[in-house]
Design a protein around this motif. Structure first.
Motif, short mmCIF file in Angstrom:
data_model
loop_
_atom_site.label_atom_id
_atom_site.label_comp_id
_atom_site.label_asym_id
_atom_site.label_seq_id
_atom_site.Cartn_x
_atom_site.Cartn_y
_atom_site.Cartn_z
N SER A 157 0.85 -1.18 0.00
CA SER A 157 0.00 0.00 0.00
C SER A 157 0.89 1.23 0.00
CB SER A 157 -0.91 -0.02 1.24
OG SER A 157 -1.94 0.92 1.11
N GLY A 158 0.27 2.37 -0.16
CA GLY A 158 1.00 3.63 -0.17
C GLY A 158 0.19 4.69 -0.87
N PRO A 159 0.58 5.93 -0.74
CA PRO A 159 -0.22 7.03 -1.30
C PRO A 159 -0.21 7.04 -2.82
CG PRO A 159 1.84 7.87 -0.42
CD PRO A 159 1.77 6.42 -0.04
N SER A 160 -1.22 7.67 -3.39
CA SER A 160 -1.29 7.88 -4.84
C SER A 160 -0.04 8.63 -5.29
CB SER A 160 -2.55 8.70 -5.15
OG SER A 160 -2.60 9.01 -6.52
N GLY A 161 0.54 8.18 -6.40
CA GLY A 161 1.72 8.85 -6.94
C GLY A 161 3.04 8.32 -6.45
N VAL A 162 3.01 7.34 -5.52
CA VAL A 162 4.28 6.83 -4.95
C VAL A 162 4.93 5.79 -5.87
CG1 VAL A 162 3.43 4.86 -3.57
CG2 VAL A 162 5.35 6.25 -2.74
N GLY A 163 4.15 5.24 -6.83
CA GLY A 163 4.73 4.29 -7.78
C GLY A 163 4.44 2.84 -7.47
N LYS A 164 3.33 2.55 -6.79
CA LYS A 164 3.01 1.16 -6.42
C LYS A 164 2.95 0.25 -7.64
CE LYS A 164 -0.83 2.26 -4.29
NZ LYS A 164 -0.75 3.74 -4.37
N SER A 165 2.18 0.66 -8.65
CA SER A 165 2.00 -0.20 -9.84
C SER A 165 3.33 -0.44 -10.55
CB SER A 165 1.00 0.43 -10.81
OG SER A 165 -0.27 0.52 -10.21
N THR A 166 4.16 0.57 -10.64
CA THR A 166 5.45 0.44 -11.32
C THR A 166 6.37 -0.51 -10.56
OG1 THR A 166 5.21 2.71 -12.13
CG2 THR A 166 7.40 1.75 -12.24
N VAL A 167 6.43 -0.37 -9.24
CA VAL A 167 7.29 -1.24 -8.43
C VAL A 167 6.79 -2.68 -8.47
CG1 VAL A 167 8.10 -1.72 -6.09
CG2 VAL A 167 8.15 0.62 -6.97
N VAL A 172 8.57 -6.21 -9.73
CA VAL A 172 8.66 -7.45 -8.95
C VAL A 172 8.16 -8.62 -9.80
CG1 VAL A 172 7.78 -8.69 -6.93
CG2 VAL A 172 8.48 -6.31 -6.71
N ARG A 173 7.10 -8.40 -10.56
CA ARG A 173 6.56 -9.47 -11.43
C ARG A 173 7.60 -9.93 -12.43
NH1 ARG A 173 0.23 -8.53 -12.72
NH2 ARG A 173 0.48 -10.69 -13.29
N ALA A 216 6.66 -3.16 7.40
CA ALA A 216 7.89 -2.70 6.76
C ALA A 216 7.58 -1.51 5.87
CB ALA A 216 8.51 -3.83 5.92
N LEU A 217 8.58 -0.66 5.69
CA LEU A 217 8.50 0.47 4.76
C LEU A 217 9.55 0.27 3.68
CD1 LEU A 217 8.34 3.55 7.19
CD2 LEU A 217 6.43 2.28 6.19
N VAL A 218 9.18 0.58 2.44
CA VAL A 218 10.12 0.56 1.33
C VAL A 218 10.08 1.95 0.71
CG1 VAL A 218 10.63 -0.37 -0.96
CG2 VAL A 218 9.87 -1.91 0.87
N VAL A 219 11.23 2.61 0.66
CA VAL A 219 11.32 3.95 0.09
C VAL A 219 11.56 3.82 -1.42
CG1 VAL A 219 12.52 6.16 0.13
CG2 VAL A 219 12.25 4.85 2.25
N ASN A 220 10.67 4.43 -2.20
CA ASN A 220 10.78 4.35 -3.65
C ASN A 220 11.60 5.52 -4.19
OD1 ASN A 220 10.54 3.63 -6.30
ND2 ASN A 220 8.41 4.27 -6.51
#
Length: 196
Positions: free
Chosen positions: A20-30, A34-35, A173-177
Motif C-alpha cells: 500500500s502507499g499514497p497515490s503517486g508513490v509508484g506502487k504499480s510500477t514497483v 517485482v513481477r 515494513a517500509l520501502v522507500v521508492n
C-alpha cells in the motif's frame, strides 16, 4: 521456486504481502518490476464493477463483473477486502490468494490503506508493506507534475496521501521508492524471504 527456511531444507510458509502507499508513490510500477523479477509470485487480480476500458483484458487487469454479482460475492464472503470508489466497487477475491499460498506460492496484493486494514483483519498473518516517497516534496512533484488533473483533485489526493503516510506505524515494513529497481528488489526480499 519453493522457499526453504535457511539452513533447514524445510519449506518456508509462503506469505501474503500487502503493498500500500499514497497515490503517486509508484506502487504499480514497483509491483510490475517485482513481477518481472519473479514470475512465480502470485499477483491477485481484483474484481470491479466499473466498465472495461480500451486495452484492458478481463482476468488480467481486472475481473469485470456487474453490481449484482459483486453484491452476491460480498454476501458469500468471497472477498478479502472490498471498497467503493467513485460509484464503482473493487474487491480482492479470497480463494485465489488462499489457493496460491496453499500451493507454496508467495502472494502480493496492491491495494489502498482501508483495504490493507481489511486484509490484516481477515488474515492477521499477512505482511503489510508501505511504499513511501523519498520525501513529501517528491510526492507533491509527482502528483502535480502529471498535469492531467485539476488543482482540487490534486489537493484532495495530497490530503489523502498525508493521512495514509500517517498510518506507517500500522505496517510491518517500509520501502522507500527512490529507485524503482531498488524498491522492487527490497519488496521481492520481503515477499519471498530470500535475498534478491
Amino acid at each position: 521456486m519453493i522457499d526453504r527456511e535457511p539452513g533447514t531444507g524445510v519449506r518456508a510458509q509462503p506469505r501474503l504481502t500487502v503493498v500500500s502507499g499514497p497515490s503517486g508513490v509508484g506502487k504499480s510500477t514497483v509491483v510490475a518490476q517485482v513481477r518481472k523479477l519473479d514470475p512465480d509470485i502470485f499477483f491477485s487480480v481484483s474484481c470491479t464493477t466499473r466498465a472495461q476500458r480500451p486495452g484492458e483484458v478481463d482476468g488480467q487487469h481486472y475481473h469485470f463483473v456487474d453490481r449484482q454479482r459483486f453484491q452476491r460475492m460480498i454476501e458469500q464472503d468471497d472477498f478479502l477486502e472490498y471498497a467503493e470508489y467513485a460509484g464503482n466497487f473493487y474487491g480482492t477475491p479470497r480463494q485465489p490468494v488462499l489457493d496460491a499460498l496453499a500451493a507454496g506460492r508467495p502472494a502480493i496484493l496492491e491495494i489502498e490503506l482501508q483495504g490493507a486494514r481489511q486484509v490484516r483483519a481477515a488474515m492477521p498473518e499477512s505482511q503489510l508493506v508501505m511504499l513511501v516517497p523519498p520525501s513529501w516534496e517528491t510526492l507533491v512533484g509527482r502528483l502535480t507534475g502529471r498535469g492531467t488533473e485539476n488543482p482540487d483533485v490534486v489537493a484532495h489526493r495530497l490530503a489523502v496521501a498525508e493521512k495514509e503516510l500517517d498510518a506507517q506505524g500500522e505496517f510491518d515494513a517500509l520501502v522507500v521508492n527512490t529507485d524503482v529497481r531498488q524498491a522492487a528488489a527490497e519488496l521481492l526480499t520481503l515477499t519471498t524471504g530470500r535475498p534478491s
